[in-house]
Design a protein around this motif. Structure first.
Motif, PDB file in Angstrom:
ATOM      1  N   GLN A  23     -51.978   7.048  23.570  1.00 27.06           N
ATOM      2  CA  GLN A  23     -52.702   7.670  22.337  1.00 27.06           C
ATOM      3  C   GLN A  23     -51.973   7.863  21.120  1.00 27.06           C
ATOM      4  OE1 GLN A  23     -53.236  12.025  23.174  1.00 27.06           O
ATOM      5  NE2 GLN A  23     -54.777  12.192  21.639  1.00 27.06           N
ATOM      6  N   LYS A  39     -56.172  17.545  24.662  1.00 30.38           N
ATOM      7  CA  LYS A  39     -57.673  17.019  24.654  1.00 30.38           C
ATOM      8  C   LYS A  39     -57.983  15.572  25.204  1.00 30.38           C
ATOM      9  CE  LYS A  39     -61.422  16.981  21.333  1.00 30.38           C
ATOM     10  NZ  LYS A  39     -61.726  17.182  19.940  1.00 30.38           N
ATOM     11  N   GLU A  40     -57.082  14.565  24.985  1.00 29.12           N
ATOM     12  CA  GLU A  40     -57.265  13.232  25.461  1.00 29.12           C
ATOM     13  C   GLU A  40     -56.947  13.242  27.068  1.00 29.12           C
ATOM     14  OE1 GLU A  40     -57.634   9.160  25.514  1.00 29.12           O
ATOM     15  OE2 GLU A  40     -58.130  10.620  23.743  1.00 29.12           O
ATOM     16  N   LYS A  42     -57.309  15.466  28.983  1.00 34.14           N
ATOM     17  CA  LYS A  42     -58.713  16.000  29.841  1.00 34.14           C
ATOM     18  C   LYS A  42     -59.751  14.923  30.029  1.00 34.14           C
ATOM     19  CE  LYS A  42     -58.297  20.851  28.264  1.00 34.14           C
ATOM     20  NZ  LYS A  42     -59.084  22.203  27.577  1.00 34.14           N
ATOM     21  N   LYS A  43     -59.973  13.900  29.264  1.00 34.95           N
ATOM     22  CA  LYS A  43     -60.747  12.655  29.436  1.00 34.95           C
ATOM     23  C   LYS A  43     -60.256  11.983  30.611  1.00 34.95           C
ATOM     24  CE  LYS A  43     -61.723  12.030  24.382  1.00 34.95           C
ATOM     25  NZ  LYS A  43     -61.452  11.441  23.366  1.00 34.95           N
ATOM     26  N   HIS A  44     -59.184  11.971  31.007  1.00 34.88           N
ATOM     27  CA  HIS A  44     -58.571  11.344  32.180  1.00 34.88           C
ATOM     28  C   HIS A  44     -58.571  12.304  33.490  1.00 34.88           C
ATOM     29  CE1 HIS A  44     -57.541   7.708  30.096  1.00 34.88           C
ATOM     30  NE2 HIS A  44     -57.077   8.595  29.200  1.00 34.88           N
ATOM     31  N   ASP A  45     -59.224  13.463  33.407  1.00 37.93           N
ATOM     32  CA  ASP A  45     -59.155  14.309  34.393  1.00 37.93           C
ATOM     33  C   ASP A  45     -57.843  14.907  34.536  1.00 37.93           C
ATOM     34  OD1 ASP A  45     -61.711  14.176  34.734  1.00 37.93           O
ATOM     35  OD2 ASP A  45     -61.758  12.643  36.189  1.00 37.93           O
ATOM     36  N   THR A  47     -56.044  18.100  33.905  1.00 37.71           N
ATOM     37  CA  THR A  47     -56.496  19.437  33.163  1.00 37.71           C
ATOM     38  C   THR A  47     -55.350  20.369  33.501  1.00 37.71           C
ATOM     39  OG1 THR A  47     -57.441  19.943  35.065  1.00 37.71           O
ATOM     40  CG2 THR A  47     -58.789  18.911  33.266  1.00 37.71           C
TER      41      THR A  47
END
Length: 79
Positions: A23, A39-40, A42-45, A47
Motif C-alpha cells: 500500500q 481501511k486497506e 479491510k478490503k482483504h478481509d 478486520t
C-alpha cells in the motif's frame, strides 16, 4: 517461527506486513496514516486489530518502519 502450519496464511504477520508495504509503495509515499492502512486491510478481509498489530510489529522489529502518531514511516536506509 514466522508462520505456523496451523495459522491461516492470509492473517499471518508476514502477509499483513506485505500488504502494508504494498500500500505504501502503491501510493509512492514515505508515510501513511494508520487509518488508511486499516481501511486497506479491510478490503482483504483483515478486520481484527490483532493482525494489524502483529504485521506492524513485524515491520518495526525488522527495522523497516517507525511510528509517529498517527503515521507509519518507512525508515531511511541511513537510520
Amino acid at each position: 517461527m514466522l508462520i505456523s502450519k496451523d495459522e491461516n496464511i492470509k492473517t499471518s504477520s508476514i502477509y499483513v506486513a506485505s500488504l502494508i508495504l504494498k500500500q505504501i509503495q502503491k501510493k509512492k509515499v514515505d508515510k501513511i496514516s494508520i487509518f488508511e492502512v486499516s481501511k486497506e486491510l479491510k478490503k482483504h478481509d483483515i478486520t481484527r486489530y490483532r493482525h494489524l498489530f502483529f504485521g506492524l510489529a513485524f515491520l518495526y522489529s525488522s527495522g523497516i518502519v517507525d511510528f509517529q502518531e498517527p503515521f507509519i514511516y518507512i525508515k531511511n536506509k541511513n537510520d
